[in-house]
Scaffold this active site. Structure first.
Site, mmCIF file in Angstrom:
data_model
loop_
_atom_site.group_PDB
_atom_site.id
_atom_site.type_symbol
_atom_site.label_atom_id
_atom_site.label_comp_id
_atom_site.label_asym_id
_atom_site.label_seq_id
_atom_site.Cartn_x
_atom_site.Cartn_y
_atom_site.Cartn_z
ATOM 1 N N TYR A 58 0.819 -1.213 0.000
ATOM 2 C CA TYR A 58 0.000 0.000 0.000
ATOM 3 C C TYR A 58 0.857 1.268 0.000
ATOM 4 C CZ TYR A 58 -3.056 3.750 1.477
ATOM 5 O OH TYR A 58 -3.720 4.946 1.540
ATOM 6 N N HIS A 88 -4.106 16.121 -2.772
ATOM 7 C CA HIS A 88 -4.523 16.225 -1.381
ATOM 8 C C HIS A 88 -4.382 17.646 -0.813
ATOM 9 C CE1 HIS A 88 -4.585 11.951 -1.780
ATOM 10 N NE2 HIS A 88 -4.774 11.704 -0.504
ATOM 11 N N ASN A 200 1.068 11.558 5.590
ATOM 12 C CA ASN A 200 0.423 10.724 6.604
ATOM 13 C C ASN A 200 1.035 11.052 7.958
ATOM 14 O OD1 ASN A 200 -1.612 8.733 6.776
ATOM 15 N ND2 ASN A 200 -0.634 7.573 5.125
ATOM 16 N N ARG A 287 -12.698 30.142 47.477
ATOM 17 C CA ARG A 287 -12.440 28.995 48.351
ATOM 18 C C ARG A 287 -12.029 27.748 47.567
ATOM 19 N NH1 ARG A 287 -17.172 26.089 51.250
ATOM 20 N NH2 ARG A 287 -18.247 27.957 50.563
ATOM 21 N N PHE A 332 -1.566 6.792 12.243
ATOM 22 C CA PHE A 332 -1.894 8.156 11.830
ATOM 23 C C PHE A 332 -3.165 8.678 12.485
ATOM 24 C CE2 PHE A 332 -3.368 5.022 8.647
ATOM 25 C CZ PHE A 332 -4.718 5.054 8.957
#
Length: 525
Positions: A58, A88, A200, A287, A332
């Site tokens: 891949y 992208h 990535n 407080r 990722f």
């Protein structure tokens, strides 16, 4: 912040938020060590071997996302990596701050130099050049869902490697083409796996988280100091900060905050003056400072611990262990930071929320100071409307606190069917913190105004010096004026850590030994 070191070794050194900021601000150089270079070269050879074998892996010789079953020829693997950066690069919105973009480069370089991403040494050297020469890519703020890495922002971040996109350089936004002409550079030709390795990862989320850690730390530290000054101004009790009380519910943050407040009140004439008064107990905003500030401290510490893991992790995909083992996993995915950032966002908001309540309390006129913190009201509105501003900011923060990590919209035709939205959570957390800085600035002004009404009594040495510093910037108000000018000066003091520096100077000058528990754990990053 972390202690200053001479230099940082990418891929070999242990990166922290503080060190990343020191590199980003040019305080220390980053170097790719020879040990890292050996690992990088070996890992790169593994990728070349995979391509030569032709076995489908891949992102090396297949398409991306839902195209993971589409085989890419050996000849086209380089084109594939250039294409992925272009396709992208779909970010929209205003550019992120230049320092955050530079942090992204630093964090990405650290991850890639671990030697599991198949990246070429020449590509890493070019990234380091951008860092060293402050040629910082322009990155839009929107477009990442924080899952398959911060794909869109990282694509924009690395467009300049292939001669595209824009950079911030010497105070100007210029095209990469213009930068190359100025510096005599050429675009890099990316090899197999490189484009995917670059985009990535979680560096958009993590870079924002670095700033969240630094800015929230400043708010937490100053909130304790300002809250203590307000205790003095309103003559609150020191008993809720006694060590004996907090040992019975020993949350680290609570103990730390209570011990800080005790240290700041040490030697106070103001506190001694009302030690036997008949007020039974103070409102919660005074407080319960240890419980509320302390809970926010704990959230900060949790994010710091998780971020430090992330800064030293390999977060791209696939991971190249060696020639025989590549792993397509999910390192990722932004979820580990996304949830913690949402937690930190709420923690920051609560810091502003209780600060606004203390401001309101100081205006009521029931604690020995004039109503609206001014003697002659009617013709003067005093500090009334400053609290409107803090109320607006606190309310805006509440609306921003919906956890981004609770949402998920499937992407990549269902291949990426659960996403973290950590990029959105990170951006929101920074917005909330910036609002808190403004709230704390207004509390600093109102606390100093209340403090003045306790004169001629004195507080402890630290608070007295802080009061003098505030007065050197903003005068006591006897009548109405344009308070926006005062607020701007207050915000500047908060952002510049002015009162933190005063505390450090007084401790050094007076050689004070403050008994503050967990000091290092909560005051270094």
């Amino acid at each position: 912040m972390s202690k200053t070191i001479k230099h940082f070794l990418f891929g070999e050194g242990h990166l922290t938020a503080g060190i990343a900021l020191q590199i980003a601000r040019g305080e220390i150089p980053g170097i790719i060590s020879e040990a890292s270079r050996i690992k990088i070269r070996k890992n790169r050879k593994a990728v070349v071997h995979i391509v030569d074998k032709g076995e489908a892996v891949y992102g090396i010789n297949t398409g991306f996302g839902p195209l993971c079953t589409t085989k890419i020829s050996k000849e086209e693997t380089k084109v594939l990596q250039t294409n992925i950066l272009q396709s992208h690069s779909v970010g929209v919105g205003e550019p992120i701050a230049e320092e955050i973009a530079k942090l992204m480069l630093i964090l990405k370089l650290q991850s890639l130099c671990k030697g599991y991403s198949g990246i070429a040494e020449t590509t890493l050297d070019r990234i380091l050049w951008h860092i060293d020469n402050n040629a910082i890519p322009v990155v839009p703020c929107q477009g990442s869902v924080g899952a398959s890495g911060d794909l869109a922002p990282l694509s924009h971040l690395f467009l300049p490697l292939i001669g595209l996109g824009k950079v911030e350089y010497q105070g100007y936004t210029i095209s990469t083409e213009t930068l190359f002409q100025k510096k005599g550079l050429q675009a890099i030709t990316l090899g197999p796996k490189e484009g995917l390795a670059l985009i990535n990862g979680t560096q958009f989320i993590a870079a924002h988280a670095v700033q969240v850690i630094a800015k929230l730390y400043n708010c937490l530290s100053q909130a304790d100091i300002i809250g203590t000054m307000m205790i003095e101004g309103l003559q609150g009790s020191v008993k809720p900060f006694y060590k004996e009380l907090h040992e019975l519910r020993p949350f680290k943050g609570n103990i730390h905050v209570a011990s800080r407040v005790r240290a700041f009140l040490k030697g106070s004439e103001i506190n001694e003056d009302h030690i036997d008064c008949n007020r039974v107990q103070d409102p919660y905003s005074l407080r319960c400072i240890p419980q509320v500030h302390g809970a926010s401290r704990n959230a900060w510490l949790h994010l710091k611990e998780l971020l430090e893991v992330e800064l030293n992790a390999v977060t791209d995909n696939p991971i190249i262990i060696d020639e025989e083992l590549t792993i397509s996993g999910g390192n990722f995915h932004g979820q580990p930071l996304a949830i913690a950032l949402d937690y930190a966002c709420i923690a920051a908001s609560e810091l502003g929320n209780i600060s606004d309540r203390r401001i309101y309390l100081s205006l009521e006129g029931n604690t020995g100071v004039p109503k609206l913190l001014m003697k002659h009201t009617g013709i003067n509105s005093g500090y009334m409307i400053l609290q409107y501003t803090t109320a607006a900011l606190a309310s805006e923060n509440k609306g921003l606190c919906f956890p981004s990590s609770a949402d998920s919209i499937p992407t990549s035709l269902g291949q990426e069917d659960h996403v973290s939205m950590g990029s959105i959570g990170a951006r929101k957390a920074l917005t909330v913190i910036e609002n808190v800085e403004k709230i704390l600035a207004i509390e600093l002004l109102t606390a100093a105004q209340a403090f003045e009404f306790r004169k001629p009594m004195k507080s402890g040495k630290i608070l007295e010096e802080i009061y003098k510093t505030v007065r050197a910037n903003v005068s006591f108000a006897t009548k109405d004026r344009v308070f926006a000018i005062d607020i701007e000066k207050g915000i500047e003091m908060i952002k510049n850590q002015t009162i933190i520096k005063v505390v450090e100077e007084v401790i050094k000058k007076e050689k004070l030994a403050l008994d503050i528990e967990f000091l290092d754990e909560f005051e270094s990053y």
